[in-house]
Design a protein around this motif. Structure first.
Motif, PDB file in Angstrom:
ATOM      1  N   VAL A 249      -3.500   9.931 -11.423  1.00 12.44           N
ATOM      2  CA  VAL A 249      -3.732   8.817 -10.513  1.00 12.44           C
ATOM      3  C   VAL A 249      -5.150   8.298 -10.697  1.00 12.44           C
ATOM      4  O   VAL A 249      -6.095   9.062 -10.888  1.00 12.44           O
ATOM      5  CB  VAL A 249      -3.519   9.259  -9.053  1.00 12.44           C
ATOM      6  N   GLU A 250      -5.303   6.977 -10.651  1.00 12.00           N
ATOM      7  CA  GLU A 250      -6.617   6.377 -10.837  1.00 12.00           C
ATOM      8  C   GLU A 250      -7.574   6.824  -9.734  1.00 12.00           C
ATOM      9  O   GLU A 250      -7.196   6.937  -8.573  1.00 12.00           O
ATOM     10  CB  GLU A 250      -6.501   4.849 -10.816  1.00 12.00           C
ATOM     11  N   SER A 251      -8.816   7.072 -10.116  1.00 14.05           N
ATOM     12  CA  SER A 251      -9.833   7.453  -9.143  1.00 14.05           C
ATOM     13  C   SER A 251     -11.198   7.224  -9.769  1.00 14.05           C
ATOM     14  O   SER A 251     -11.312   6.839 -10.920  1.00 14.05           O
ATOM     15  CB  SER A 251      -9.677   8.927  -8.735  1.00 14.05           C
ATOM     16  N   SER A 252     -12.235   7.460  -8.976  1.00 17.36           N
ATOM     17  CA  SER A 252     -13.610   7.340  -9.474  1.00 17.36           C
ATOM     18  C   SER A 252     -14.310   8.666  -9.254  1.00 17.36           C
ATOM     19  O   SER A 252     -13.747   9.605  -8.680  1.00 17.36           O
ATOM     20  CB  SER A 252     -14.351   6.221  -8.727  1.00 17.36           C
ATOM     21  N   ASP A 253     -15.575   8.756  -9.695  1.00 18.77           N
ATOM     22  CA  ASP A 253     -16.322  10.001  -9.555  1.00 18.77           C
ATOM     23  C   ASP A 253     -16.538  10.353  -8.084  1.00 18.77           C
ATOM     24  O   ASP A 253     -16.575  11.526  -7.720  1.00 18.77           O
ATOM     25  CB  ASP A 253     -17.676   9.881 -10.258  1.00 18.77           C
ATOM     26  N   ASP A 254     -16.682   9.321  -7.218  1.00 15.48           N
ATOM     27  CA  ASP A 254     -16.975   9.557  -5.817  1.00 15.48           C
ATOM     28  C   ASP A 254     -15.721   9.637  -4.957  1.00 15.48           C
ATOM     29  O   ASP A 254     -15.779  10.136  -3.831  1.00 15.48           O
ATOM     30  CB  ASP A 254     -17.890   8.454  -5.278  1.00 15.48           C
ATOM     31  N   PHE A 255     -14.606   9.128  -5.448  1.00 22.81           N
ATOM     32  CA  PHE A 255     -13.370   9.106  -4.672  1.00 22.81           C
ATOM     33  C   PHE A 255     -12.238   9.713  -5.498  1.00 22.81           C
ATOM     34  O   PHE A 255     -11.750   9.094  -6.434  1.00 22.81           O
ATOM     35  CB  PHE A 255     -13.025   7.669  -4.272  1.00 22.81           C
ATOM     36  N   GLY A 256     -11.865  10.941  -5.120  1.00 23.47           N
ATOM     37  CA  GLY A 256     -10.764  11.591  -5.818  1.00 23.47           C
ATOM     38  C   GLY A 256      -9.432  11.000  -5.397  1.00 23.47           C
ATOM     39  O   GLY A 256      -9.323  10.325  -4.365  1.00 23.47           O
ATOM     40  N   PRO A 257      -8.374  11.204  -6.176  1.00 21.67           N
ATOM     41  CA  PRO A 257      -7.070  10.623  -5.847  1.00 21.67           C
ATOM     42  C   PRO A 257      -6.425  11.298  -4.643  1.00 21.67           C
ATOM     43  O   PRO A 257      -6.467  12.522  -4.521  1.00 21.67           O
ATOM     44  CB  PRO A 257      -6.251  10.855  -7.122  1.00 21.67           C
ATOM     45  N   TRP A 258      -5.847  10.511  -3.747  1.00 24.48           N
ATOM     46  CA  TRP A 258      -5.032  11.086  -2.680  1.00 24.48           C
ATOM     47  C   TRP A 258      -3.739  11.563  -3.333  1.00 24.48           C
ATOM     48  O   TRP A 258      -3.011  10.766  -3.918  1.00 24.48           O
ATOM     49  CB  TRP A 258      -4.757  10.052  -1.599  1.00 24.48           C
ATOM     50  N   PRO A 259      -3.408  12.849  -3.229  1.00 28.42           N
ATOM     51  CA  PRO A 259      -2.319  13.407  -4.047  1.00 28.42           C
ATOM     52  C   PRO A 259      -0.916  13.272  -3.449  1.00 28.42           C
ATOM     53  O   PRO A 259       0.041  13.787  -4.025  1.00 28.42           O
ATOM     54  CB  PRO A 259      -2.713  14.880  -4.153  1.00 28.42           C
ATOM     55  N   TYR A 260      -0.797  12.580  -2.330  1.00 27.86           N
ATOM     56  CA  TYR A 260       0.504  12.493  -1.680  1.00 27.86           C
ATOM     57  C   TYR A 260       0.892  11.033  -1.425  1.00 27.86           C
ATOM     58  O   TYR A 260       0.143  10.102  -1.732  1.00 27.86           O
ATOM     59  CB  TYR A 260       0.481  13.282  -0.360  1.00 27.86           C
ATOM     60  N   ALA A 261       2.078  10.874  -0.831  1.00 31.05           N
ATOM     61  CA  ALA A 261       2.590   9.528  -0.547  1.00 31.05           C
ATOM     62  C   ALA A 261       1.768   8.858   0.548  1.00 31.05           C
ATOM     63  O   ALA A 261       1.180   9.525   1.412  1.00 31.05           O
ATOM     64  CB  ALA A 261       4.059   9.613  -0.129  1.00 31.05           C
ATOM     65  N   VAL A 262       1.717   7.528   0.490  1.00 26.07           N
ATOM     66  CA  VAL A 262       0.971   6.757   1.478  1.00 26.07           C
ATOM     67  C   VAL A 262       1.682   5.431   1.725  1.00 26.07           C
ATOM     68  O   VAL A 262       2.297   4.857   0.818  1.00 26.07           O
ATOM     69  CB  VAL A 262      -0.492   6.523   1.010  1.00 26.07           C
ATOM     70  N   ASP A 263       1.599   4.965   2.965  1.00 25.45           N
ATOM     71  CA  ASP A 263       2.209   3.698   3.370  1.00 25.45           C
ATOM     72  C   ASP A 263       1.195   2.942   4.216  1.00 25.45           C
ATOM     73  O   ASP A 263       0.722   3.473   5.236  1.00 25.45           O
ATOM     74  CB  ASP A 263       3.494   3.965   4.167  1.00 25.45           C
ATOM     75  N   ILE A 264       0.832   1.714   3.811  1.00 24.44           N
ATOM     76  CA  ILE A 264      -0.183   0.918   4.502  1.00 24.44           C
ATOM     77  C   ILE A 264       0.418  -0.449   4.832  1.00 24.44           C
ATOM     78  O   ILE A 264       0.978  -1.113   3.953  1.00 24.44           O
ATOM     79  CB  ILE A 264      -1.445   0.748   3.633  1.00 24.44           C
ATOM     80  N   ARG A 265       0.256  -0.889   6.103  1.00 22.35           N
ATOM     81  CA  ARG A 265       0.839  -2.159   6.516  1.00 22.35           C
ATOM     82  C   ARG A 265      -0.151  -2.973   7.344  1.00 22.35           C
ATOM     83  O   ARG A 265      -0.842  -2.430   8.204  1.00 22.35           O
ATOM     84  CB  ARG A 265       2.116  -1.927   7.341  1.00 22.35           C
ATOM     85  N   VAL A 301       6.845 -12.718  12.287  1.00 23.58           N
ATOM     86  CA  VAL A 301       5.829 -11.764  11.832  1.00 23.58           C
ATOM     87  C   VAL A 301       5.354 -12.098  10.422  1.00 23.58           C
ATOM     88  O   VAL A 301       6.150 -12.477   9.554  1.00 23.58           O
ATOM     89  CB  VAL A 301       6.373 -10.323  11.878  1.00 23.58           C
ATOM     90  N   CYS A 302       4.037 -11.931  10.231  1.00 23.16           N
ATOM     91  CA  CYS A 302       3.444 -11.926   8.882  1.00 23.16           C
ATOM     92  C   CYS A 302       3.056 -10.486   8.564  1.00 23.16           C
ATOM     93  O   CYS A 302       2.552  -9.767   9.451  1.00 23.16           O
ATOM     94  CB  CYS A 302       2.214 -12.817   8.826  1.00 23.16           C
ATOM     95  N   SER A 303       3.276 -10.064   7.326  1.00 20.27           N
ATOM     96  CA  SER A 303       2.962  -8.684   6.978  1.00 20.27           C
ATOM     97  C   SER A 303       2.660  -8.532   5.498  1.00 20.27           C
ATOM     98  O   SER A 303       3.106  -9.307   4.657  1.00 20.27           O
ATOM     99  CB  SER A 303       4.110  -7.751   7.377  1.00 20.27           C
ATOM    100  N   CYS A 304       1.895  -7.472   5.180  1.00 18.24           N
ATOM    101  CA  CYS A 304       1.679  -7.001   3.823  1.00 18.24           C
ATOM    102  C   CYS A 304       1.966  -5.493   3.851  1.00 18.24           C
ATOM    103  O   CYS A 304       1.411  -4.773   4.690  1.00 18.24           O
ATOM    104  CB  CYS A 304       0.228  -7.200   3.385  1.00 18.24           C
ATOM    105  N   GLU A 305       2.822  -5.036   2.970  1.00 17.80           N
ATOM    106  CA  GLU A 305       3.138  -3.599   2.944  1.00 17.80           C
ATOM    107  C   GLU A 305       2.842  -3.034   1.559  1.00 17.80           C
ATOM    108  O   GLU A 305       3.286  -3.562   0.534  1.00 17.80           O
ATOM    109  CB  GLU A 305       4.617  -3.336   3.267  1.00 17.80           C
ATOM    110  N   TYR A 306       2.045  -1.937   1.568  1.00 16.77           N
ATOM    111  CA  TYR A 306       1.657  -1.248   0.339  1.00 16.77           C
ATOM    112  C   TYR A 306       2.164   0.192   0.411  1.00 16.77           C
ATOM    113  O   TYR A 306       2.136   0.828   1.473  1.00 16.77           O
ATOM    114  CB  TYR A 306       0.141  -1.232   0.170  1.00 16.77           C
ATOM    115  N   LYS A 307       2.586   0.749  -0.704  1.00 13.21           N
ATOM    116  CA  LYS A 307       2.967   2.149  -0.754  1.00 13.21           C
ATOM    117  C   LYS A 307       2.902   2.658  -2.193  1.00 13.21           C
ATOM    118  O   LYS A 307       2.659   1.878  -3.118  1.00 13.21           O
ATOM    119  CB  LYS A 307       4.362   2.363  -0.164  1.00 13.21           C
ATOM    120  N   ASN A 308       3.110   3.951  -2.365  1.00 12.56           N
ATOM    121  CA  ASN A 308       3.055   4.535  -3.704  1.00 12.56           C
ATOM    122  C   ASN A 308       4.280   5.400  -4.003  1.00 12.56           C
ATOM    123  O   ASN A 308       4.212   6.342  -4.765  1.00 12.56           O
ATOM    124  CB  ASN A 308       1.765   5.356  -3.889  1.00 12.56           C
TER     125      ASN A 308
END
Length: 310
Positions: A249-265, A301-308
């Motif tokens: 998973v993409e990440s940077s030196d200061d921010f490691g990858p979140w290793p689990y599922a995520v849902d953002i709305r 409703v207006c919405s944006c939904e992100y997930k992995n």
């Protein structure tokens, strides 16, 4: 005057007196440092033979005590020198979830505390809260269904210990959703669907056209971070429904990858002032734009939904 005889002794020849006579038959008088006198006229032999010193063990005891004092001073000096050079002890290691022990490069406490990169894709977009669909938009402006390669959206979040729980906030990123520290709630603890959830509000700004900004004030942000459910998405696309290795998973030196599922709305309902659009002049709000903008009902409703995950 008769001539001096040549057989005279050398000292008589020059009319010198007789040399001092010394006898080697007797040894010179003996000399001892103990015969010397101290500043008050006492002989050192008196100190050596002092009864008080003799009772205390004599000169051997005094020399032994002096040796101990010198050894103690040297030991203290060496100890202080080594102590100043000693490196500080490493900070304590917080206990972490076994699956996440090496997933974050910047953990700051017990799991899930740390700084993380959340790699997601834009899944769905709804624009019903505005009478003009172009007023609402979601970065990166392409859903996964429209373009898998252009749907990636990365979020950089920081999770910190807060009392008995945790809080989350975003790192400053002009291309992402920014919000302040918000408490999280643990849901379904101990199950396969265990997750942290949070809700907060923010002011979302869109740019539907050049010189125009639309403000969707009090937009709701809802985040769900699973702690056991595996992600199935890489920036290159969905991994055929299989779990993704966190190291991929993409990440940077200061921010490691979140290793689990995520849902953002992000969501907002229609209202009288949704949205408020203005002309922008010299980076300042100008006249408000009302032409063509009609308030929509609350169930629009207006919405944006992100997930992995699929």
């Amino acid at each position: 005057m008769p001539a001096k005889a040549h057989h005279r002794p050398f000292h008589r020849y020059w009319n010198l007196g007789d040399p001092p006579r010394a006898s080697f038959e007797k040894s010179p008088p003996t000399y001892s440092v103990w015969d010397e006198k101290g500043p008050k006229g006492q002989k050192l032999s008196e100190v050596r033979n002092n009864k008080h010193i003799a009772r205390r063990g004599g000169w051997k005891r005094i020399c032994f005590i002096a040796f101990l004092v010198i050894a103690l001073i040297v030991g203290l000096a060496v100890g202080l020198t080594l102590g100043l050079r000693k490196k500080p002890s490493p900070p304590p290691v917080w206990p972490q979830s076994p699956d996440n022990a090496s997933s974050s490069s910047n953990t700051t406490g017990p799991f899930p505390a740390g700084s993380y990169t959340l790699t997601t894709f834009l899944d769905t977009v709804r624009t019903d809260c505005s009478s003009q669909a172009q007023d609402w938009s979601c970065f990166p402006y392409h859903t996964y269904a429209e373009s898998a390669s252009q749907a990636t959206a990365n979020f950089t979040w920081v999770i910190t210990k807060l009392g008995d729980g945790f809080s989350v906030s975003s790192a400053n990123n002009p291309w992402s959703i920014n919000f302040g520290e918000t408490p999280m709630t643990l849901v379904d603890e101990g199950t396969d669907d265990e997750r942290y959830q949070f809700n907060t509000s923010l002011n979302k700004i869109t740019v539907p056209s050049i010189g125009v900004n639309c403000f969707f004030n009090d937009t709701n942000l809802e985040g769900t971070l699973y702690t056991k459910k595996a992600p199935t998405y890489l920036s290159s696309g969905l991994a055929n429904g299989t779990a993704v290795n966190p190291s991929d998973v993409e990440s940077s030196d200061d921010f490691g990858p979140w290793p689990y599922a995520v849902d953002i709305r992000q969501t907002i309902s229609g209202d009288q002032n949704v949205p408020e659009c203005f002309r922008i002049q010299a980076n300042r709000k100008g006249d408000r734009i009302t032409d063509g903008i009609t308030p929509q009902p609350a169930d629009s409703v207006c919405s944006c939904e992100y997930k992995n995950f699929a």
